[in-house]
Motif scaffolding. Structure first.
Motif, PDB file in Angstrom:
ATOM      1  N   ILE A 141       6.292  42.623  18.881  1.00  0.00           N
ATOM      2  CA  ILE A 141       6.978  41.767  19.858  1.00  0.00           C
ATOM      3  C   ILE A 141       5.960  41.223  20.845  1.00  0.00           C
ATOM      4  O   ILE A 141       5.285  41.983  21.551  1.00  0.00           O
ATOM      5  N   THR A 185       8.940  37.226  21.435  1.00  0.00           N
ATOM      6  CA  THR A 185       9.170  36.757  20.074  1.00  0.00           C
ATOM      7  C   THR A 185       8.851  37.903  19.117  1.00  0.00           C
ATOM      8  O   THR A 185       7.863  38.614  19.301  1.00  0.00           O
ATOM      9  N   ARG A 186       9.737  38.063  18.129  1.00  0.00           N
ATOM     10  CA  ARG A 186       9.557  39.181  17.194  1.00  0.00           C
ATOM     11  C   ARG A 186       8.893  38.684  15.915  1.00  0.00           C
ATOM     12  O   ARG A 186       9.269  37.663  15.365  1.00  0.00           O
ATOM     13  N   PHE A 187       7.899  39.416  15.487  1.00  0.00           N
ATOM     14  CA  PHE A 187       7.199  39.075  14.248  1.00  0.00           C
ATOM     15  C   PHE A 187       7.340  40.243  13.293  1.00  0.00           C
ATOM     16  O   PHE A 187       7.043  41.379  13.656  1.00  0.00           O
ATOM     17  N   GLU A 188       7.767  39.954  12.079  1.00  0.00           N
ATOM     18  CA  GLU A 188       7.829  41.026  11.083  1.00  0.00           C
ATOM     19  C   GLU A 188       6.662  40.828  10.131  1.00  0.00           C
ATOM     20  O   GLU A 188       6.445  39.729   9.609  1.00  0.00           O
ATOM     21  N   VAL A 189       5.947  41.899   9.925  1.00  0.00           N
ATOM     22  CA  VAL A 189       4.723  41.768   9.147  1.00  0.00           C
ATOM     23  C   VAL A 189       4.504  43.058   8.368  1.00  0.00           C
ATOM     24  O   VAL A 189       4.994  44.120   8.750  1.00  0.00           O
ATOM     25  N   GLY A 244      10.422  47.839  16.881  1.00  0.00           N
ATOM     26  CA  GLY A 244       9.378  46.862  17.189  1.00  0.00           C
ATOM     27  C   GLY A 244       8.362  47.420  18.163  1.00  0.00           C
ATOM     28  O   GLY A 244       8.663  48.301  18.970  1.00  0.00           O
TER      29      GLY A 244
END
Lengths: 174, 344
Positions: free
Chosen positions: A20, A25-29, A54
């Motif tokens: 985050i 903003t949330r990033f999935e990786v 997160g």
């Protein structure tokens, strides 16, 4: 940003984590990519960042984080091979091409990347951005270096210091 | 991966693991890390909107960047930026790889002089570097304390001068053992500045230099700070001193002059000298100086403390007891002792 093959949902075996950015903003990786960050590695090893939790990164904004993750995703496979000792020349050339293009960016973005790479302790990225700055300075005159680094014009005192330095290190100015 | 959504994180209870300054509004601010007042005032006066790298980058990042620059650029950058200047003055980790050096000095094949001072370079790294400097004539090493074993590649046929100063970790010097390597080396001067750091330094290890230099005519060994020796031959039991170890079977065919200053009573020093006396048929003159060197000081004595003067006396005693009878009649033995001016 290029998305890896995780488009068809949750059938991929790779573990995902969520990061985050400072602007929420949330990033999935993939965990493997995020683990290029020494700072995140332990949290991820401990099982953090999964599910709805997160990992908050209060020092990295979304634009920078997106850029950082682009780097991590590209470099994760090679890193997983232990620095890719058996990588083909083609793979290495491709990474090099990617790196060169990756740092072909605005100075403000480059600056944010330097700080992010430092905070997240992503060794390869740290070297890459440091090298970029070093290259930007290479072969330039003192005034050009100042401008490259974003300094204002020198004050009289600074000018005197620069002149003294030039006298002392004449060989560097030839 | 991709950007998922813009909804705020549900809960941020987790302690942030990252360092840095977060302003109240959640945005990240980048605070100047420069603390040096004299350096900073010029830049900070220009206001906060200046985004110069130096204002905001922490010193360790600046050092990292600086370390990646070629020497000339690094020096010039130090002239315009405080952060780089500090990095420069604090002896940064400048990376001396072969490529950087080659870019700086042109082809290493033409390099005739290498002078390294306070450089973190290991014996192995130096060996690798020297293997590319085939025209090398002069090698000077000062205060390179990472060198434990100094190995000289056998290909350096032009090497005339090798000076080693103050490399405190140096224990061993390996020159090529096969005869005919330093075929041109005629004058060798070795200066040991701080043998006190390696009190058990084995002076006999220097014989490998003599073995590797068949053309050598003059050998000068300077021990600049004589220390109290714990391995004095005067304290050895008679049986060990009477049966000196075999050092090397080589003869030094061309060696004519030997001078040792700062001569001490260490057993290995006596053994080294006896070895030279025994294995040097061409020897004309050997000078043993128990002071800190009178020959090149333009009349000025290096000052010696009481304990140094005591060691000088012991050294003189050891010469009389263990060396003098071994000096062939064809060899002139010169003894130099501390004068009254030497006393501190």
């Amino acid at each position: 940003m290029a998305a890896p093959e995780s488009g068809d949902g949750n059938n991929g075996a790779a573990r995902m984590v969520t990061l985050i950015s400072s602007d929420n903003t949330r990033f999935e990786v993939e965990a493997a990519a995020a683990s290029l960050s020494q700072t995140l590695q332990l949290t991820i090893l401990d099982g953090g960042g999964g599910g709805g939790d997160g990992i908050p990164l209060p020092n990295v904004d979304s634009a920078t984080l997106s850029k950082v993750l682009e780097y991590c995703i590209k470099h994760a496979p090679a890193a997983a091979n232990g620095g890719a000792p058996n990588a083909t020349a083609v793979d290495r050339a491709e990474l090099e091409r990617f790196d060169n293009e990756f740092v072909n960016i605005d100075q403000s973005v480059l600056y944010s990347l330097i700080m992010a790479a430092h905070n997240l302790e992503i060794e390869g990225l740290q070297s890459l951005v440091a090298k970029k700055v070093a290259d930007m300075i290479k072969g330039k005159s003192p005034m050009e270096i100042r401008r490259t680094l974003g300094f204002p014009d020198p004050t009289p005192e600074e000018q005197a210091e620069m002149n003294a330095h030039m006298l002392e290190y004449g060989w560097a100015y030839e | 991966m991709g950007v998922l959504d813009q909804t705020p994180a549900q809960s941020v209870q987790q302690q942030p693991r990252l360092q840095g300054q977060t302003a109240d509004d959640g945005s990240t601010t980048l605070m100047p890390e420069m603390k040096d007042s004299t350096c900073q005032k010029g830049n900070s006066a220009q206001g906060a909107e200046m985004t110069g790298f130096e204002l905001v980058l922490p010193q360790d990042i600046l050092c990292h960047i600086h370390a990646l620059m070629p020497m000339k650029d690094a020096a010039r950058a130090a002239g315009v930026s405080c952060g780089f200047r500090r990095s420069w003055e604090s002896y940064p980790k400048l990376i001396f790889d072969i490529e950087t050096l080659a870019a700086e000095v042109g082809c290493l094949n033409n390099l005739t002089t290498v002078d390294l001072r306070s450089v973190h370079i290991t014996g192995e790294e130096l060996y690798g570097f020297l293997s590319n400097t085939l025209a090398l004539e002069r090698l000077e090493l000062t205060n390179c304390s990472d060198i434990v074993c100094l190995k000289i590649p056998c290909l350096l046929s032009n090497l005339n001068v090798l000076e080693v100063y103050d490399c405190v970790m140096l224990e061993m010097v390996n020159t090529p053992m096969v005869s005919g390597k330093f075929i041109h080396l005629k004058y060798l001067e070795i200066v040991l500045i701080k043998p006190s750091c390696t009190l058990d330094y084995d002076f006999c290890s220097l014989v490998s230099f003599l073995d590797g230099s068949p053309a050598l005519e003059t050998f000068v060994l300077r021990i600049e700070v004589p220390a109290i020796r714990h391995d004095s031959i005067l304290e050895c039991s008679d049986s060990t001193s009477l049966h000196p170890r075999r050092i090397s079977g080589h003869c030094h065919e061309n060696l004519k002059n030997v001078m040792i200053t700062g001569f001490c009573s260490a057993k290995s020093m006596i053994e080294l000298t006896n070895h030279i006396l025994e294995r040097t048929p061409s020897l004309n003159c050997i000078t043993l100086d128990t002071s800190r060197g009178h020959d090149d000081k333009a009349g000025n004595c290096s000052q010696m403390f009481e304990e140094d003067l005591m060691e000088a006396q012991r050294a003189r005693l050891a010469i009389g007891r263990y060396l003098e009878q071994n000096v062939p009649s064809t060899v002139s033995l010169k003894l130099i002792e501390p004068c009254t001016m030497c006393k501190f």
